[in-house]
Scaffold this active site. Structure first.
Site, PDB file in Angstrom:
ATOM      1  N   THR A 110     -51.165  25.631 137.001  1.00 53.65           N
ATOM      2  CA  THR A 110     -50.581  26.582 137.954  1.00 53.65           C
ATOM      3  C   THR A 110     -49.282  26.022 138.525  1.00 53.65           C
ATOM      4  O   THR A 110     -49.005  26.113 139.729  1.00 53.65           O
ATOM      5  CB  THR A 110     -51.566  26.936 139.095  1.00 53.65           C
ATOM      6  OG1 THR A 110     -52.880  27.058 138.565  1.00 53.65           O
ATOM      7  CG2 THR A 110     -51.200  28.270 139.735  1.00 53.65           C
TER       8      THR A 110
ATOM      9  N   LYS B 171     -50.061  28.424 126.061  1.00 51.24           N
ATOM     10  CA  LYS B 171     -51.332  28.843 126.629  1.00 51.24           C
ATOM     11  C   LYS B 171     -51.434  30.357 126.499  1.00 51.24           C
ATOM     12  O   LYS B 171     -50.658  31.085 127.109  1.00 51.24           O
ATOM     13  CB  LYS B 171     -51.387  28.424 128.108  1.00 51.24           C
ATOM     14  CG  LYS B 171     -52.522  29.016 128.917  1.00 51.24           C
ATOM     15  CD  LYS B 171     -52.394  28.549 130.361  1.00 51.24           C
ATOM     16  CE  LYS B 171     -53.358  29.250 131.276  1.00 51.24           C
ATOM     17  NZ  LYS B 171     -53.246  28.754 132.673  1.00 51.24           N
TER      18      LYS B 171
ATOM     19  N   GLU C 196     -57.203  19.927 133.827  1.00 51.42           N
ATOM     20  CA  GLU C 196     -56.015  20.637 134.303  1.00 51.42           C
ATOM     21  C   GLU C 196     -56.224  20.868 135.799  1.00 51.42           C
ATOM     22  O   GLU C 196     -56.915  21.789 136.210  1.00 51.42           O
ATOM     23  CB  GLU C 196     -55.846  21.957 133.568  1.00 51.42           C
ATOM     24  CG  GLU C 196     -54.657  22.781 134.032  1.00 51.42           C
ATOM     25  CD  GLU C 196     -54.625  24.177 133.428  1.00 51.42           C
ATOM     26  OE1 GLU C 196     -54.166  25.102 134.123  1.00 51.42           O
ATOM     27  OE2 GLU C 196     -55.079  24.353 132.274  1.00 51.42           O
TER      28      GLU C 196
END
Length: 217
Positions: A73, A133, A43
């Site tokens: 992000t 998440k 990620e």
């Protein structure tokens, strides 16, 4: 590649390494280090300068391997599109964002939004997220997954934040389908100790494989 295949590939990595770095070059070195240790889920966060360029480089570098490269992000739809065009195979956000969800749906790329409450999880499901998440995982704790599965037994959860080698088994026992690992995995990179990152990655994957063996026994 169909979204279902991208999602399966992401989940099958078992451990997703959250890559943060001050420069693009260092981000690639951290990614290389975790891959050398056996972690194949990446990620690459948008806190890395020129993140989309780094994503493109990693996707090209590890084409035709089991490495899965996603963007993290991701706070807005423009960033999501840039990441997808660069080759990102999944998109992760710290919170749920409607426009990011719609952008990912348009391009048929899995969107993994950060959720904390049942309401947030339900919203994510409505907009097509097949994995959420759980963030911050350290604050929510493993009990949060069990509580999610009360109203949503089919919800796929990826805890991130607070996952380490010592407690990884607890997260999977609670029902996690994949885990995100950040500082605990990549901390040696702060001192440019990339060999240390590789050692950590190997420990994470050794523990993940042990957990899988136990579950299959």
């Amino acid at each position: 590649m169909k979204r279902a295949d991208l999602l399966t590939n992401m989940i099958n990595t078992g451990v997703i390494a959250v890559i943060r770095a001050e420069t693009p070059d260092k981000a690639v070195k951290v990614a290389d280090a975790v891959i050398a240790g056996g972690v194949t889920g990446l990620e690459l966060t948008y806190s890395v300068p020129h993140a989309d360029t780094v994503i493109s480089e990693l996707v090209s570098k590890y084409a035709d391997t089991s490495v899965v490269v996603g963007a993290g992000t991701v706070l807005d739809a423009t960033s999501a599109r840039l990441a997808i065009v660069a080759g990102a195979q999944f998109i992760v956000s710290p919170t749920f964002d409607k426009e990011v969800a719609l952008m990912c749906n348009l391009y048929q790329v899995p969107y993994v939004p950060g959720t904390y409450t049942i309401t947030e999880a339900q919203t994510a499901l409505k907009f097509g997220s097949e994995v959420v998440k759980l963030f911050p995982g350290a604050m929510a704790g493993t009990i949060a997954i069990k509580e999610y599965h009360g109203p949503f037994p089919y919800l796929n959860v990826m805890p991130s934040g607070g996952v380490n080698v010592e407690n990884m088994s607890e997260w999977f026992e609670a029902g996690a389908v994949v885990v995100g690992a950040g500082g605990g995995l990549t901390a040696p990179a702060a001192d440019n100790d990339f060999a240390g990152v590789t050692r950590n990655a190997k420990e994470y994957m050794d523990e993940y494989n042990r957990i899988k063996d136990v579950q299959l026994a």
